[in-house]
Write an enzyme that holds these catalytic residues in place. Sequence first.
Site, mmCIF file in Angstrom:
data_model
loop_
_atom_site.group_PDB
_atom_site.id
_atom_site.type_symbol
_atom_site.label_atom_id
_atom_site.label_comp_id
_atom_site.label_asym_id
_atom_site.label_seq_id
_atom_site.Cartn_x
_atom_site.Cartn_y
_atom_site.Cartn_z
ATOM 1 N N LYS A 74 11.539 11.440 5.828
ATOM 2 C CA LYS A 74 10.803 12.458 5.063
ATOM 3 C C LYS A 74 11.364 13.614 4.551
ATOM 4 C CE LYS A 74 7.728 9.439 4.525
ATOM 5 N NZ LYS A 74 8.030 7.988 3.379
ATOM 6 N N GLU A 84 10.614 -2.683 5.156
ATOM 7 C CA GLU A 84 10.970 -1.949 6.026
ATOM 8 C C GLU A 84 9.489 -1.623 6.867
ATOM 9 O OE1 GLU A 84 8.418 1.162 3.394
ATOM 10 O OE2 GLU A 84 9.067 3.609 4.143
ATOM 11 N N SER A 85 9.273 -0.681 8.062
ATOM 12 C CA SER A 85 8.352 -1.381 9.043
ATOM 13 C C SER A 85 8.034 0.685 9.862
ATOM 14 C CB SER A 85 9.066 -1.051 10.593
ATOM 15 O OG SER A 85 8.364 -2.196 11.603
ATOM 16 N N TYR A 86 7.383 0.540 9.554
ATOM 17 C CA TYR A 86 6.240 1.693 9.966
ATOM 18 C C TYR A 86 5.325 1.944 11.030
ATOM 19 C CZ TYR A 86 5.802 3.196 4.732
ATOM 20 O OH TYR A 86 5.933 3.889 3.858
ATOM 21 N N TYR A 131 7.896 11.753 9.317
ATOM 22 C CA TYR A 131 7.089 12.596 8.378
ATOM 23 C C TYR A 131 7.144 14.251 9.259
ATOM 24 C CZ TYR A 131 5.481 8.584 5.887
ATOM 25 O OH TYR A 131 5.304 7.075 6.027
ATOM 26 N N ASP A 179 7.062 -3.289 -3.925
ATOM 27 C CA ASP A 179 5.931 -3.215 -2.423
ATOM 28 C C ASP A 179 5.007 -4.849 -3.553
ATOM 29 O OD1 ASP A 179 4.320 -3.967 -1.357
ATOM 30 O OD2 ASP A 179 3.703 -2.075 -0.322
ATOM 31 N N LYS A 208 -4.869 -5.504 -21.359
ATOM 32 C CA LYS A 208 -4.372 -5.137 -21.736
ATOM 33 C C LYS A 208 -3.101 -4.948 -21.613
ATOM 34 C CE LYS A 208 -4.512 -2.097 -25.404
ATOM 35 N NZ LYS A 208 -4.875 -0.976 -26.650
ATOM 36 N N HIS A 258 8.940 -1.949 0.036
ATOM 37 C CA HIS A 258 8.086 -0.690 0.294
ATOM 38 C C HIS A 258 7.011 -1.009 1.719
ATOM 39 C CE1 HIS A 258 4.072 1.471 0.139
ATOM 40 N NE2 HIS A 258 5.352 1.947 0.832
ATOM 41 N N GLU A 260 9.103 1.954 -5.240
ATOM 42 C CA GLU A 260 7.832 1.908 -4.232
ATOM 43 C C GLU A 260 6.840 2.165 -5.041
ATOM 44 O OE1 GLU A 260 8.843 4.234 -1.046
ATOM 45 O OE2 GLU A 260 6.786 4.281 -1.420
ATOM 46 N N ASN A 317 9.784 10.705 -1.799
ATOM 47 C CA ASN A 317 8.727 11.022 -2.159
ATOM 48 C C ASN A 317 7.728 11.036 -3.748
ATOM 49 O OD1 ASN A 317 8.201 10.552 1.044
ATOM 50 N ND2 ASN A 317 6.689 8.765 0.086
ATOM 51 N N GLU A 348 16.228 7.893 -1.613
ATOM 52 C CA GLU A 348 14.784 7.999 -1.243
ATOM 53 C C GLU A 348 13.966 8.673 -2.569
ATOM 54 O OE1 GLU A 348 13.215 5.013 1.747
ATOM 55 O OE2 GLU A 348 10.732 5.483 -0.119
ATOM 56 N N ASN A 363 3.507 13.747 4.106
ATOM 57 C CA ASN A 363 4.569 13.485 3.036
ATOM 58 C C ASN A 363 5.386 14.576 2.098
ATOM 59 O OD1 ASN A 363 4.102 13.044 0.305
ATOM 60 N ND2 ASN A 363 4.483 10.398 0.545
ATOM 61 N N LYS A 391 14.045 6.280 9.308
ATOM 62 C CA LYS A 391 13.909 7.429 8.097
ATOM 63 C C LYS A 391 13.458 8.144 7.903
ATOM 64 C CE LYS A 391 12.136 5.133 4.006
ATOM 65 N NZ LYS A 391 11.333 4.384 3.095
ATOM 66 N N ASP A 423 13.802 10.193 2.233
ATOM 67 C CA ASP A 423 12.590 9.857 1.790
ATOM 68 C C ASP A 423 12.026 11.130 0.730
ATOM 69 O OD1 ASP A 423 10.954 8.689 -0.102
ATOM 70 O OD2 ASP A 423 10.323 8.121 1.445
ATOM 71 N N ASN A 426 0.254 -0.705 1.993
ATOM 72 C CA ASN A 426 0.361 1.481 2.268
ATOM 73 C C ASN A 426 -0.030 2.729 -0.099
ATOM 74 O OD1 ASN A 426 2.378 3.298 2.971
ATOM 75 N ND2 ASN A 426 2.487 1.869 4.182
#
Length: 388
Positions: free
Chosen positions: A182, A340-342, A154, A291, A99, A321, A264, A214, A238, A19, A180, A212, A53
């Site tokens: 990149k 989402e789905s890849y 991508y 996510d 913390k 995500h 994400e 990134n 995005e 990306n 979607k 997207d 991921n």
Amino acid sequence: MKITNVYEGVVPISSSIRNAWIDFSSMDCSIVAIESDVIRDGKPLVGYGFNSNGRYSAGEILRRRVLPRLTAAEPDSLLDEQGSLDPAKAWQVMMRNEKPGGHGERSVAVGVVDMALFDLASKIEGKPLYRYLSERHGDGQPDDSVFVYAAGGYYAPDKTLTDLQDEMRGFLDLGYDVVKMKIGGAGLAEDLRRIEAVIDVLDGDGSRLAVDVNGRFDLATALEYGRAIEPYGLFWYEEIGDPLDYHLNATVAEHYAGPIATGENLFSLQDARNLIRYGGMRPDRDILQFDPALSYGLTEYLRIQDMLGRHGWSSRRCIPHGGHQFSLHIAAALKLGGNESYPGEFQPTGGFADDAVVEKSRVGLTDIPGIGFEGKAAFYKVLRDLHS
Ligand SMILES: [Mg+2]
């Protein structure tokens, strides 16, 4: 009920894709198996988790801090009043002596274990996670299918516009209506050619394409791209700038009329709340992509949902995500906007059940108790090998 053993490991989820920020050639992922003393069909019930991921494995934190706290805990301290495993109580144990702030990849380590605990808790009840969750934290009537979109597009060495179009046609053939891609890894002129090539495949309908960045753009570039892509009427724009740059996001939201999606890489309730307070996100059109697997698990995601409700946001504006089964259950139970789905990427961990079918960009749930990793053969083998 008590936890008898915990197992932790790492699996590669390498891929040649790239990306605007990173390549995935050395990406890996933590997996855990939590074994209980509850016996079903002659075998102990085991809960499984992995860390989505996009973030590397978090084994050091798991081995040195999170898992030892869990195994050292009094078994009863992990149970609710009915004596059932309570992932929220386990969460408090895992976060003891930590913390606030500086979440880093601690949220990833806790998220993996939280996923395994929810898998185990719903298996003990003999229910798929989405039903278990809908009864406890939803309205008892989960969605029976979830909107999914195909994330890809991508950058890859020697990938041509025709290759990109073929990839997107492949997603449509699989049953997705929305895709979607990149952007931001090339110049504006080349990215516009790529966007137009994909819109051609979508019968000229830009509202079926999300882009997207990134987190790559500075403000000037974000606004320049925004002006250039606004006429396409895209599904969303995005993660335009750095995930923690709320001012940039808010400024783009003042100028870009179409939907913006982000979140994400925000890994806590506090970061999510800052996005809502200061990021200029518009509840009538924008999309939140936290996510749960990366951000302290479902226990924290429930707190995020509560915060969103107080700020006037509908759960339908959330589309997590990650493209994994855990969020699919959460989306159905909490009535999110989708998941989402890849297709084909981030194997063996990513994606849904082997027999899942996408139709009109929606996918159904499995009725296997828990998250249903058992219905995803290649990944289930990896998980089983972790403890047997
Ligand atoms: Mg993204």
